[in-house]
Scaffold this motif. Structure first.
Motif, PDB file in Angstrom:
ATOM      1  N   HIS A 102      -1.619  -2.712   6.679  1.00 19.37           N
ATOM      2  CA  HIS A 102      -2.939  -2.899   6.049  1.00 19.37           C
ATOM      3  C   HIS A 102      -4.103  -2.246   6.785  1.00 19.37           C
ATOM      4  O   HIS A 102      -4.872  -1.510   6.191  1.00 19.37           O
ATOM      5  N   ASN A 154      -2.694  -4.939  -0.860  1.00 20.83           N
ATOM      6  CA  ASN A 154      -3.864  -5.164  -1.715  1.00 20.83           C
ATOM      7  C   ASN A 154      -4.017  -4.047  -2.752  1.00 20.83           C
ATOM      8  O   ASN A 154      -4.449  -4.293  -3.883  1.00 20.83           O
ATOM      9  N   ASP A 156       0.826  -1.208   0.000  1.00 21.40           N
ATOM     10  CA  ASP A 156       0.000   0.000   0.000  1.00 21.40           C
ATOM     11  C   ASP A 156       0.865   1.265   0.000  1.00 21.40           C
ATOM     12  O   ASP A 156       0.574   2.233   0.697  1.00 21.40           O
ATOM     13  N   HIS A 174       1.547  -8.140   4.587  1.00 17.93           N
ATOM     14  CA  HIS A 174       0.761  -6.908   4.480  1.00 17.93           C
ATOM     15  C   HIS A 174      -0.441  -6.974   5.431  1.00 17.93           C
ATOM     16  O   HIS A 174      -0.675  -6.054   6.204  1.00 17.93           O
TER      17      HIS A 174
HETATM   18 FE   LIG Z   1      -4.001  -2.729   2.628  1.00 18.08          FE
END
Ligand SMILES: [Fe+2]
Length: 316
Positions: A205, A94, A67, A165
């Motif tokens: 995350h 993600n 990220d 993450h």
């Molecule tokens: Fe994330």
């Protein structure tokens, strides 16, 4: 499940596989940087912090655990952030995963739990759509992102440092979120440490920091979640946070830290220039835009967490 709440199958991995191929690193200090969120001023500051360590004789490795993209919604900032980050040791979040390999129906791929308001989820999906439109114009960067791993296991100071993450089951898992520690996740932590054989798990995350230490299988273990490197994390505090793992104590005053097995594990503040970043953020995400509604207040005022709220200990 609706977009932004689902967890794409490709995000999942067995926790037994995570430390099967550890890589030894030779530096004296690791900076684990999660959730830069496209903030170039935070990256400038982190580089300065690393230089300050190097002036004291500490060699620093920058490790980005995902990220690093989010608010960098212009062609130039998209390229700048990715080119700068990709010079270092990097694994995917993600956001970066969905920029390189958009999954049908995943939205932002955040796997938000039910406790997160639907408005937040929908705004994150809109941020992702805009960023995916920019990423499509930069196939060279998409290609580089697509080649990155989803996690890393590093041998540092003789210990296994597992860098994920989300959590040890999923790229976007919430099992190492502050909320999970508050609710009690000892059973799951024990399972993950025994399966992976890690001594320390570093995550990000879920955007709120955690520093946990405890005993699992008669070995001291730690979990550290840096929250966000590029946004405020604590009450009335706009500074980002990164995880520092060192063989010696940090040269910068940490927010908090713990020493175990000769390792100094700290959450270091990133006092980047909010005065410089905020006008740029406002140009990219004006009032009423999804990022402004979801994040601008936090960027200025931080969260409701105090330092004591992020420290957890347990004997499993
Ligand atoms: Fe994330």
């Amino acid at each position: 499940m609706s977009e932004g709440r689902s967890c794409p199958l490709a995000y999942r991995y067995p926790s037994t596989s995570l430390c099967q191929e550890p890589r030894t690193v030779s530096e004296d200090v690791l900076y684990i940087i999660g959730g830069l969120y496209g903030n170039p001023w935070a990256l400038d500051e982190i580089e300065q912090m690393a230089l300050a360590e190097e002036r004291q004789g500490h060699r620093v490795r920058l490790v980005f655990n995902g990220d690093f993209n989010w608010f960098n919604a212009s062609d130039s900032l998209f390229r700048t952030i990715n080119n700068r980050v990709l010079d270092h040791t990097v694994s995917l979040g993600n956001v970066d995963y969905e920029l390189a390999n958009p999954s049908a129906g995943a939205g932002c791929g955040c796997a938000y739990p039910e406790s997160v308001d639907q408005g937040v989820v929908e705004r994150s999906n809109r941020i992702m759509e805009r960023l995916q439109g920019i990423a499509e114009e930069h196939p060279d960067i998409q290609k580089r992102l697509s080649l990155l791993p989803r996690y890393r296991c590093l041998i540092f100071g003789g210990l296994k440092i597992l860098v994920v993450h989300g959590d040890p089951e999923s790229l976007a898992g919430w099992g190492l979120a502050h909320e999970a520690f508050t609710a009690g996740n000892d059973h799951k932590l024990s399972e993950w440490f025994l399966a992976s054989d890690a001594d320390l798990i570093a995550s990000t995350h879920t955007c709120l920091p955690v520093l946990w230490s405890g005993l699992v299988g008669e070995r001291g273990r730690m979990v550290v979640n840096n929250g966000s490197a590029g946004m405020g994390n604590l009450y009335s505090d706009p500074r980002g946070l990164i995880t520092r793992i060192g063989l010696s104590s940090p040269v910068i005053e940490p927010v908090t830290g713990v020493e175990r097995h000769g390792l100094h594990v700290s959450l270091l503040p990133v006092p980047y220039s909010l005065e410089a970043w905020l006008p740029e953020f406002d140009r990219l995400w004006p009032a009423g835009s999804p990022a402004a509604v979801s994040y601008r207040n936090r960027m200025i005022n931080g969260t409701s967490l105090r330092v004591n709220d992020l420290i957890f200990n347990s004997l499993i």
